[in-house]
Design a protein around this motif. Structure first.
Motif, PDB file in Angstrom:
ATOM      1  N   ALA A  64       0.841  -1.199   0.000  1.00  0.00           N
ATOM      2  CA  ALA A  64       0.000   0.000   0.000  1.00  0.00           C
ATOM      3  C   ALA A  64       0.877   1.250   0.000  1.00  0.00           C
ATOM      4  O   ALA A  64       2.075   1.186   0.287  1.00  0.00           O
ATOM      5  N   VAL A  65       0.279   2.390  -0.307  1.00  0.00           N
ATOM      6  CA  VAL A  65       1.002   3.657  -0.359  1.00  0.00           C
ATOM      7  C   VAL A  65       0.342   4.640   0.599  1.00  0.00           C
ATOM      8  O   VAL A  65      -0.883   4.725   0.667  1.00  0.00           O
ATOM      9  N   ILE A  66       1.171   5.346   1.363  1.00  0.00           N
ATOM     10  CA  ILE A  66       0.675   6.409   2.236  1.00  0.00           C
ATOM     11  C   ILE A  66       1.452   7.679   1.930  1.00  0.00           C
ATOM     12  O   ILE A  66       2.545   7.632   1.377  1.00  0.00           O
ATOM     13  N   ASP A  67       0.869   8.807   2.265  1.00  0.00           N
ATOM     14  CA  ASP A  67       1.611  10.063   2.152  1.00  0.00           C
ATOM     15  C   ASP A  67       1.532  10.794   3.481  1.00  0.00           C
ATOM     16  O   ASP A  67       0.525  10.782   4.159  1.00  0.00           O
ATOM     17  N   VAL A  68       2.671  11.362   3.861  1.00  0.00           N
ATOM     18  CA  VAL A  68       2.788  12.100   5.116  1.00  0.00           C
ATOM     19  C   VAL A  68       3.600  13.357   4.858  1.00  0.00           C
ATOM     20  O   VAL A  68       4.396  13.408   3.919  1.00  0.00           O
ATOM     21  N   PRO A  69       3.425  14.380   5.685  1.00  0.00           N
ATOM     22  CA  PRO A  69       4.258  15.574   5.529  1.00  0.00           C
ATOM     23  C   PRO A  69       5.680  15.325   6.037  1.00  0.00           C
ATOM     24  O   PRO A  69       5.874  14.727   7.090  1.00  0.00           O
ATOM     25  N   ILE A  70       6.644  15.751   5.255  1.00  0.00           N
ATOM     26  CA  ILE A  70       8.050  15.735   5.645  1.00  0.00           C
ATOM     27  C   ILE A  70       8.549  17.151   5.394  1.00  0.00           C
ATOM     28  O   ILE A  70       8.578  17.602   4.247  1.00  0.00           O
ATOM     29  N   MET A  71       8.871  17.821   6.462  1.00  0.00           N
ATOM     30  CA  MET A  71       9.198  19.247   6.424  1.00  0.00           C
ATOM     31  C   MET A  71       8.000  19.975   5.813  1.00  0.00           C
ATOM     32  O   MET A  71       6.915  19.859   6.339  1.00  0.00           O
ATOM     33  N   ASP A  72       8.175  20.686   4.726  1.00  0.00           N
ATOM     34  CA  ASP A  72       7.074  21.446   4.125  1.00  0.00           C
ATOM     35  C   ASP A  72       6.502  20.774   2.890  1.00  0.00           C
ATOM     36  O   ASP A  72       5.800  21.413   2.103  1.00  0.00           O
ATOM     37  N   GLU A  73       6.786  19.493   2.700  1.00  0.00           N
ATOM     38  CA  GLU A  73       6.361  18.800   1.488  1.00  0.00           C
ATOM     39  C   GLU A  73       5.624  17.512   1.838  1.00  0.00           C
ATOM     40  O   GLU A  73       5.766  16.986   2.934  1.00  0.00           O
ATOM     41  N   GLU A  74       4.866  17.021   0.867  1.00  0.00           N
ATOM     42  CA  GLU A  74       4.231  15.719   0.997  1.00  0.00           C
ATOM     43  C   GLU A  74       5.200  14.667   0.469  1.00  0.00           C
ATOM     44  O   GLU A  74       5.827  14.872  -0.564  1.00  0.00           O
ATOM     45  N   ALA A  75       5.320  13.572   1.162  1.00  0.00           N
ATOM     46  CA  ALA A  75       6.191  12.482   0.723  1.00  0.00           C
ATOM     47  C   ALA A  75       5.378  11.191   0.717  1.00  0.00           C
ATOM     48  O   ALA A  75       4.526  10.974   1.575  1.00  0.00           O
TER      49      ALA A  75
END
Length: 110
Positions: A64-75
């Motif tokens: 599966a794929v998740i996205d989380v904020p890393i610093m000021d960007e989405e990763a």
């Protein structure tokens, strides 16, 4: 530790966030946690050039794929590196108290 706890509570109320934890002894090791909803990803930087991701806790399927904020960007990360947000918070507190990242779990060097 109270300041870290308050920041975490505020960001969890917003539903997402990114936190960096350093020890008072220096810039490294640095532990970072990015989370959205119930999912989180933890990075460890032993120095300016060595980074690792903590292997996930099985809360998300490995493919599966998740996205989380890393610093000021989405990763974007695969579930292989996803942890539950509650588990990530427990690990972050452990690191802040002990300064020891090795006993948090299995690390995958980047």
């Amino acid at each position: 530790m109270q300041g870290l706890s308050n920041l975490h509570k505020e960001l969890r109320t917003r539903g997402q966030g990114y936190i960096e934890v350093r020890l008072p002894t220096g810039e490294f090791p640095l532990l970072t946690v990015g989370f959205r909803g119930n999912h989180a990803v933890i990075h460890l930087f032993q120095d300016a050039e060595t980074g690792s991701l903590l292997v996930g806790d099985g809360s998300v399927a490995a493919h599966a794929v998740i996205d989380v904020p890393i610093m000021d960007e989405e990763a974007v990360f695969t579930g292989h590196f996803a942890l539950s947000a509650d588990h990530a918070w427990d690990l972050m507190q452990h690191f802040a108290e002990t300064g020891e990242p090795r006993d948090l779990g299995e690390w995958c060097e980047l």
